[in-house]
Design a protein around this motif. Structure first.
Motif: not given
Length: 404
Positions: A306-330
């Motif tokens: 939900e950490a990723l979905s939370f940020a994606a929802e927060a950044a909906a409509g953001n034209r300045h840039g949004f990046r959602r990144l997973r780090i495998p094994g972290a």
């Protein structure tokens, strides 16, 4: 959200040519033998011209009871550790503020042992008593504060070597309070704004609470020429865990008016942000004017996907840039060296979820695909590469180049 999952308690005069924020992220190199305390190295894919520069560090501490938390009157400290380029007096430098999340506040090994024993015995009264000692503020006489704000020095070193002034703030007073949900994010954001106000005044006038407040590693006063060498119109904020939600709150459209005069935040990074969908209002986290990145490990045993979905929802409509990144094994805690077992610190632990009979493999609390777990050094390197790239690369559409 940093308790054990099973716990009952739940560089010339020219400005520095760096870009903030990034809209193109470099691929992270995972692996290697860098350690948390090693001097920064050149990031993968960067030129020799961008190689690391010498850095220096100071601290400041205005007291454990510098102010009172609104609504609770609980004491909160105003303290930080600052990493900066050794050639600070040349040009102007952007400021990056780091903030840790929720964790124990007092390094009391006896209380930790008592809590563990009480947990095993399912003795809630004893558990509560021990936990209260670990989450008190200020800490009892003779008990050192747990320095969570020192847990990101590996990141501070890299960023300072690129030309940033990096301040990592202590938030133990907030952690020891009972403030939760939206109020917790608001309290942490307010703490960042208090420090930004002091830094803006120091840069603009050379005066204020921070003037004369800096100390070197021996505790001696050190004069550092921060005044008129900061670019307060290019500020980045990075928060981990509950502070990840807090920096999102800070740059949200609804709250940008709370930033101190003379300060402009131009990028935010939420590292494994802890967010409770049941108690928090997403409208307070909507970010459309500031580039936002979110990172989360696939072996995070404390914060779910939900950490990723939370940020994606927060950044909906953001034209300045949004990046959602997973780090495998972290996992969650390795992002902060004070929370990692290698530190030997009170309340440090590895929160990754083991995978059956596959030693060295892990998953998260939501049952993500198994991954080989990163060492602490590998996880630091992966995080540094991503965050450094996001703050430094550019220009890009909608970005604000550092030094313009």
């Amino acid at each position: 959200m940093n308790h054990r999952p099973h716990s009952p308690a739940s560089r010339g005069s020219a400005r520095v040519r760096t870009w903030l924020p990034a809209l193109v992220l470099a691929a992270a190199a995972v692996g290697g033998t860098a350690t948390a305390n090693a001097e920064p190295e050149t990031a993968p894919g960067t030129s020799a011209r961008a190689a690391a520069r010498p850095t220096a560090s100071v601290t400041y501490d205005l007291g454990d009871k510098a102010y009172r938390l609104p609504g609770t009157d609980k004491p909160v400290e105003a303290a930080g550790v600052v990493r900066y380029p050794a050639d600070l007096a040349r040009g102007r430098h952007p400021l990056v503020v780091l903030l840790h999340g929720w964790h124990e506040t007092c390094a009391d090994p006896e209380a930790e042992a008592a809590r563990t024993a009480a947990e095993r015995a399912d003795d809630m009264d004893a558990y509560t008593a021990a936990n209260k000692k670990l989450f008190s503020w200020p800490c009892a006489a003779g008990t050192p504060a747990l320095p969570s704000f020192r847990g990101y020095d590996y990141l501070s070193r890299r960023l300072a070597s690129r030309g940033y002034v990096v301040v990592s703030l202590s938030a133990n007073g907030i952690n020891a309070s009972s403030v939760t949900g939206d109020d917790n994010a608001a309290a942490r954001a307010a703490l960042v704004n208090r420090h930004l106000r002091m830094w803006e005044r120091l840069d603009r006038t050379g005066k204020g609470a921070l003037a004369g407040a800096f100390r070197d590693a021996t505790g001696r006063r050190k004069n550092v020429p921060f005044a008129r060498h900061l670019d307060m119109k290019n500020v980045g904020v990075v928060g981990h865990s509950r502070a990840g939600a807090a920096v999102t709150w800070l740059v949200a459209d609804r709250h940008r008016g709370q930033l101190p005069a003379g300060v402009r935040v131009t990028a935010a990074v939420a590292v494994a942000p802890a967010y409770n969908v049941m108690t928090e209002n997403m409208a307070d986290y909507t970010v459309t004017r500031v580039p936002l990145a979110v990172l989360r490990g696939t072996c995070d045993g404390q914060v779910g996907d939900e950490a990723l979905s939370f940020a994606a929802e927060a950044a909906a409509g953001n034209r300045h840039g949004f990046r959602r990144l997973r780090i495998p094994g972290a996992n969650h805690n390795f992002f902060n060296t004070q929370w990692s077992p290698h530190s030997g610190q009170v309340a440090s632990f590895d929160d990754a979820v083991p995978v059956g009979k596959r030693p060295g493999w892990c998953t998260d609390r939501d049952g993500a695909p198994a991954a080989r777990q990163l060492t602490e050094a590998q996880q630091h390197r992966a995080a540094v590469t991503r965050i450094d790239a996001f703050l430094r690369r550019g220009p890009g559409r909608g970005s604000h180049p550092l030094g313009r």
